[in-house]
Enzyme design. Structure first.
Site, PDB file in Angstrom:
ATOM      1  CE  LYS A  11      -3.996  -2.475   1.977  1.00 28.47           C
ATOM      2  NZ  LYS A  11      -5.019  -2.234   3.320  1.00 28.47           N
ATOM      3  CE1 TYR A  51      -9.686  -2.398   0.138  1.00 32.55           C
ATOM      4  CE2 TYR A  51      -8.668  -0.730  -1.474  1.00 32.55           C
ATOM      5  CZ  TYR A  51      -8.781  -1.963   0.010  1.00 32.55           C
ATOM      6  OH  TYR A  51      -7.092  -1.948   0.502  1.00 32.55           O
ATOM      7  CG  PHE A  59     -13.645   1.628   6.939  1.00 39.54           C
ATOM      8  CD1 PHE A  59     -12.763   0.926   6.280  1.00 39.54           C
ATOM      9  CD2 PHE A  59     -14.109   1.479   7.873  1.00 39.54           C
ATOM     10  CE1 PHE A  59     -12.800  -0.032   5.621  1.00 39.54           C
ATOM     11  CE2 PHE A  59     -13.903   0.018   7.629  1.00 39.54           C
ATOM     12  CZ  PHE A  59     -13.617  -0.921   6.808  1.00 39.54           C
ATOM     13  NE  ARG A  87      -6.548 -12.180   5.535  1.00 43.71           N
ATOM     14  CZ  ARG A  87      -7.344 -11.007   5.521  1.00 43.71           C
ATOM     15  NH1 ARG A  87      -7.062 -10.492   4.544  1.00 43.71           N
ATOM     16  NH2 ARG A  87      -7.498 -10.606   6.996  1.00 43.71           N
ATOM     17  NE  ARG A 104      -2.085  -5.699   7.074  1.00 37.71           N
ATOM     18  CZ  ARG A 104      -3.981  -6.469   6.498  1.00 37.71           C
ATOM     19  NH1 ARG A 104      -4.348  -6.422   7.644  1.00 37.71           N
ATOM     20  NH2 ARG A 104      -4.334  -5.708   5.436  1.00 37.71           N
ATOM     21  CG  ASN A 114      -4.034  -2.741   6.862  1.00 38.16           C
ATOM     22  OD1 ASN A 114      -3.536  -1.536   5.583  1.00 38.16           O
ATOM     23  ND2 ASN A 114      -4.937  -2.808   6.762  1.00 38.16           N
ATOM     24  CG  HIS A 117      -5.952  -6.057  -0.666  1.00 40.85           C
ATOM     25  ND1 HIS A 117      -6.501  -6.364   0.111  1.00 40.85           N
ATOM     26  CD2 HIS A 117      -5.263  -7.309  -1.198  1.00 40.85           C
ATOM     27  CE1 HIS A 117      -7.678  -6.715  -0.014  1.00 40.85           C
ATOM     28  NE2 HIS A 117      -7.066  -7.565  -1.058  1.00 40.85           N
ATOM     29  CD  GLU A 128      -9.273  -9.602  -3.666  1.00 43.83           C
ATOM     30  OE1 GLU A 128      -8.485  -9.727  -3.060  1.00 43.83           O
ATOM     31  OE2 GLU A 128      -9.575  -9.215  -2.613  1.00 43.83           O
TER      32      GLU A 128
HETATM   33  P1  GDP Z   1      -8.354  -6.924   5.959  1.00 47.04           P
HETATM   34  O1  GDP Z   1      -8.890  -8.083   5.344  1.00 47.04           O
HETATM   35  O2  GDP Z   1      -7.706  -7.319   7.159  1.00 47.04           O
HETATM   36  O3  GDP Z   1      -7.055  -5.144   4.943  1.00 47.04           O
HETATM   37  O4  GDP Z   1      -8.853  -5.753   6.686  1.00 47.04           O
HETATM   38  P2  GDP Z   1     -10.531  -5.241   5.789  1.00 47.04           P
HETATM   39  O5  GDP Z   1     -11.182  -6.656   4.497  1.00 47.04           O
HETATM   40  O6  GDP Z   1     -11.730  -5.286   7.122  1.00 47.04           O
HETATM   41  O7  GDP Z   1     -10.806  -3.519   5.621  1.00 47.04           O
HETATM   42  C1  GDP Z   1      -9.870  -3.273   4.648  1.00 47.04           C
HETATM   43  C2  GDP Z   1      -9.009  -2.061   4.460  1.00 47.04           C
HETATM   44  O8  GDP Z   1      -9.781  -1.097   4.977  1.00 47.04           O
HETATM   45  C3  GDP Z   1      -7.974  -2.765   5.367  1.00 47.04           C
HETATM   46  O9  GDP Z   1      -7.031  -3.312   5.066  1.00 47.04           O
HETATM   47  C4  GDP Z   1      -7.794  -0.808   6.777  1.00 47.04           C
HETATM   48  O10 GDP Z   1      -6.934  -0.595   5.251  1.00 47.04           O
HETATM   49  C5  GDP Z   1      -8.727  -0.679   6.211  1.00 47.04           C
HETATM   50  N1  GDP Z   1      -9.938  -0.949   7.325  1.00 47.04           N
HETATM   51  C6  GDP Z   1     -10.353  -1.471   8.223  1.00 47.04           C
HETATM   52  N2  GDP Z   1     -10.739  -0.847   9.372  1.00 47.04           N
HETATM   53  C7  GDP Z   1     -11.285   0.271   8.985  1.00 47.04           C
HETATM   54  C8  GDP Z   1     -10.768   1.454   9.873  1.00 47.04           C
HETATM   55  O11 GDP Z   1     -11.911   1.117  11.088  1.00 47.04           O
HETATM   56  N3  GDP Z   1     -10.721   2.424   9.294  1.00 47.04           N
HETATM   57  C9  GDP Z   1      -9.894   3.110   8.375  1.00 47.04           C
HETATM   58  N4  GDP Z   1     -10.159   4.680   8.447  1.00 47.04           N
HETATM   59  N5  GDP Z   1      -9.781   1.922   7.444  1.00 47.04           N
HETATM   60  C10 GDP Z   1     -10.032   0.722   7.929  1.00 47.04           C
END
Ligand code: GDP
Length: 140
Positions: A11, A51, A59, A87, A104, A114, A117, A128
């Site tokens: 990222k 996304y 968010f 993961r 991370r 973070n 992805h 994807e």
């Molecule tokens: P991942 O599979 O671990 O990447 O997590 P998710 O699929 O739940 O979320 C996708 C991405 O959205 C995450 O990697 C973060 O970059 C972002 N994200 C997730 N939760 C939050 C949140 O609570 N606030 C914000 N600003 N970004 C978030």
């Protein structure tokens, strides 16, 4: 064990800090092989499409704006149980909850910025990968 392919993004927070090599090394140490890789600047439309499943989350707009704030490196990773293995080495979404030694934990700045992805299922990995790569760009 099944050989799988999964999709990864390094990222903008990580490319900005010149961590492409350090993160790729962690992926390789975890037994994953980079079989496709390119550095791109995502458009807003691309990021919104990628996304799309998060469109209703509070968010969403912040996430899209972050993902287009600088270049990213999109990659296809191959290996035994690649989806789960990636993961595992990524660590929890929120770096505060990520295990020691994960990408991370070592590199992420926040729950949003973070660093990486990774696809969460084999089915999403296919979708994807197809979103960013033509078949001939992937060389195993
Ligand atoms: P991942 O599979 O671990 O990447 O997590 P998710 O699929 O739940 O979320 C996708 C991405 O959205 C995450 O990697 C973060 O970059 C972002 N994200 C997730 N939760 C939050 C949140 O609570 N606030 C914000 N600003 N970004 C978030």
């Amino acid at each position: 064990m099944a050989t799988e392919r999964t999709f990864s993004i390094i990222k903008p927070d990580a490319t900005r800090r010149n961590l492409t090599g350090a993160i790729t090394a962690k992926l390789e140490e975890a037994g994953l092989r980079v079989v496709a890789s390119k550095r791109i600047q995502m458009s807003r439309e691309q990021a919104e499409g990628f996304y799309g499943v998060h469109r209703e989350r509070p968010f969403f707009n912040d996430l899209v704006t972050f993902m287009i704030s600088g270049p990213v490196v999109v990659q296809v990773l191959e290996g035994d149980n690649a989806v789960a293995r990636n993961r595992e080495v990524m660590g929890a979404t929120n770096p505060a909850n990520a295990d020691a030694g994960t990408i991370r934990k070592e590199f992420a700045e926040s729950i949003e910025a973070n660093s990486v992805h990774g696809s969460d299922s084999l089915e999403n990995a296919k979708i994807e990968i197809d979103f960013f790569f033509k078949p001939e760009e992937i060389v195993g």
